[in-house]
Design a protein around this motif. Sequence first.
Motif, PDB file in Angstrom:
ATOM      1  N   GLN A   1      -8.585  -0.560  14.853  1.00  9.61           N
ATOM      2  CA  GLN A   1      -8.409  -0.165  13.449  1.00  9.61           C
ATOM      3  C   GLN A   1      -9.765   0.093  12.787  1.00  9.61           C
ATOM      4  OE1 GLN A   1      -5.885  -2.645  11.033  1.00  9.61           O
ATOM      5  NE2 GLN A   1      -4.474  -3.037  12.714  1.00  9.61           N
TER       6      GLN A   1
ATOM      7  N   MET B   1       0.409   5.399   0.748  1.00  7.80           N
ATOM      8  CA  MET B   1      -0.504   6.429   1.245  1.00  7.80           C
ATOM      9  C   MET B   1       0.170   7.777   1.031  1.00  7.80           C
ATOM     10  SD  MET B   1      -1.407   6.772   5.235  1.00  7.80           S
ATOM     11  CE  MET B   1      -1.829   8.325   5.971  1.00  7.80           C
TER      12      MET B   1
ATOM     13  N   THR C   1      -3.093   6.304   9.374  1.00  3.31           N
ATOM     14  CA  THR C   1      -2.154   5.583  10.235  1.00  3.31           C
ATOM     15  C   THR C   1      -1.732   6.478  11.395  1.00  3.31           C
ATOM     16  OG1 THR C   1      -0.186   4.190  10.256  1.00  3.31           O
ATOM     17  CG2 THR C   1       0.020   6.268   9.078  1.00  3.31           C
TER      18      THR C   1
ATOM     19  N   LEU D   1       0.832  -1.197   0.000  1.00  2.00           N
ATOM     20  CA  LEU D   1       0.000   0.000   0.000  1.00  2.00           C
ATOM     21  C   LEU D   1       0.868   1.248   0.000  1.00  2.00           C
ATOM     22  CD1 LEU D   1      -2.944   1.275   0.729  1.00  2.00           C
ATOM     23  CD2 LEU D   1      -2.124   1.229   3.073  1.00  2.00           C
TER      24      LEU D   1
ATOM     25  N   TYR E   1      -9.722   5.046  -2.553  1.00  2.00           N
ATOM     26  CA  TYR E   1      -9.259   4.556  -1.247  1.00  2.00           C
ATOM     27  C   TYR E   1      -8.608   5.703  -0.478  1.00  2.00           C
ATOM     28  CZ  TYR E   1      -9.733  -0.429  -2.306  1.00  2.00           C
ATOM     29  OH  TYR E   1     -10.221  -1.680  -2.587  1.00  2.00           O
TER      30      TYR E   1
ATOM     31  N   ALA F   1      -3.636   1.723   7.850  1.00  2.00           N
ATOM     32  CA  ALA F   1      -2.327   1.196   7.435  1.00  2.00           C
ATOM     33  C   ALA F   1      -1.484   0.981   8.690  1.00  2.00           C
ATOM     34  CB  ALA F   1      -1.648   2.191   6.497  1.00  2.00           C
TER      35      ALA F   1
ATOM     36  N   GLU G   1     -11.332   3.655  11.262  1.00  2.00           N
ATOM     37  CA  GLU G   1     -11.824   3.752   9.876  1.00  2.00           C
ATOM     38  C   GLU G   1     -13.250   4.298   9.840  1.00  2.00           C
ATOM     39  OE1 GLU G   1      -9.264  -0.161   8.316  1.00  2.00           O
ATOM     40  OE2 GLU G   1     -11.429  -0.309   8.631  1.00  2.00           O
TER      41      GLU G   1
ATOM     42  N   GLY H   1      -4.974   6.492  -0.700  1.00  2.00           N
ATOM     43  CA  GLY H   1      -4.235   5.230  -0.664  1.00  2.00           C
ATOM     44  C   GLY H   1      -4.318   4.508  -1.993  1.00  2.00           C
TER      45      GLY H   1
ATOM     46  N   ALA I   1      -6.273   6.189   3.261  1.00  2.00           N
ATOM     47  CA  ALA I   1      -5.585   5.421   4.297  1.00  2.00           C
ATOM     48  C   ALA I   1      -5.325   6.332   5.490  1.00  2.00           C
ATOM     49  CB  ALA I   1      -4.271   4.864   3.756  1.00  2.00           C
TER      50      ALA I   1
ATOM     51  N   VAL J   1      -8.992   2.815   4.890  1.00  2.00           N
ATOM     52  CA  VAL J   1      -8.300   1.629   5.427  1.00  2.00           C
ATOM     53  C   VAL J   1      -7.230   2.078   6.425  1.00  2.00           C
ATOM     54  CG1 VAL J   1      -8.680   0.111   3.447  1.00  2.00           C
ATOM     55  CG2 VAL J   1      -6.688   1.600   3.447  1.00  2.00           C
TER      56      VAL J   1
ATOM     57  N   TYR K   1      -3.360   0.544  -3.620  1.00  2.00           N
ATOM     58  CA  TYR K   1      -2.892  -0.814  -3.326  1.00  2.00           C
ATOM     59  C   TYR K   1      -1.990  -1.331  -4.429  1.00  2.00           C
ATOM     60  CZ  TYR K   1      -5.850  -1.732   0.704  1.00  2.00           C
ATOM     61  OH  TYR K   1      -6.408  -1.723   1.952  1.00  2.00           O
TER      62      TYR K   1
END
Length: 322
Positions: free
Chosen positions: A100, A58, A127, A56, A123, A89, A104, A138, A125, A87, A140
């Motif tokens: 997590q 980001m 973190t 991934l 997407y 990360a 989200e 993000g 991300a 998502v 993938y």
Amino acid sequence: MGMVQKSIYVFACHEDEQALCQLELRTLLGADAVIGARYAVSVRRVEPSRSPFLKLRMDVAFEADSLSDLASQLETLTVRGATFKVVFAETDTAVSYDRQRSVERELGLGLRGKAEMRRPEQYFAVTELGGRWLFGEGSYGEAVWLQHQQKPQNYSTALGTRLARAVVNIAVPEVAGTRVIDPCCGIGTVLVEAMSMGIDIVGYDINPLAVRGARVNLDHFGMPDVVQIADMRTLVPHPTALQGSPEPIYDALILDMPYNLCSVLPEAEKLDMLQTARRLARRAVIVTTEQIDPLLTQAGFHIDSRCTVNKGNFSRQIIVCV
């Protein structure tokens, strides 16, 4: 979204491939990248599908000291697609599964658009890294190399597809305008990986059977025939070279030294191959099962970096030479 300053990459590798993964990421992401145990931070943007290890990427657009702070910043975010997914990360902080999912959800609720878990158009991300909360778009990585494992032609000493892909990335960090040669291409494992990334590469092999196998494999993946039968030691610089120019014409060369359990290549022949490699390209990645440092030096190479890849009790060295 504000200016993208940096990207965070999440990667995964088997312990046997740790050194290979680190060398590949350092090459792709630049010397100033920060590489942790399972994440990297870099100002460079690399397509995650290039690497067999990247999961991934980001692109950081928002940073905050707390999750609630981050959530309030996101009110200014415009979602491009009609549907999105946020998502989590995982970087350096271990965060439980439940935590997590709740992060989200909390951030997703504040975004304008429709959350879609399966096939979102966009997407995002999030973190937690070094005590800060980070958020951005993000992307993938697709395991492109996985599709290449099922080749019609194969043999036991050929490089595995993951290793071949990593070696190509180490040899060719910048795809655009880079001309590459694989002078002992075998059944074309390296060629397939390189061409799937849009790299301009040609292959040669002394063995007509190997060349035939490489052609079958390239054709199987819908790739053009870029292979010819030749002893690499007879190769001259690229035909588009200026007449009489002593300059190497290929930007990069990937040489998997011939490996055979039954017969060992004489030292003189190995030196010959390495001297040819030196003539042909500015940068070379040599894959070898033997200790060849003195020969590399004799051929005029400077060893820039290296790693060892173990598979059972079989060990290969990946040596970057300039």
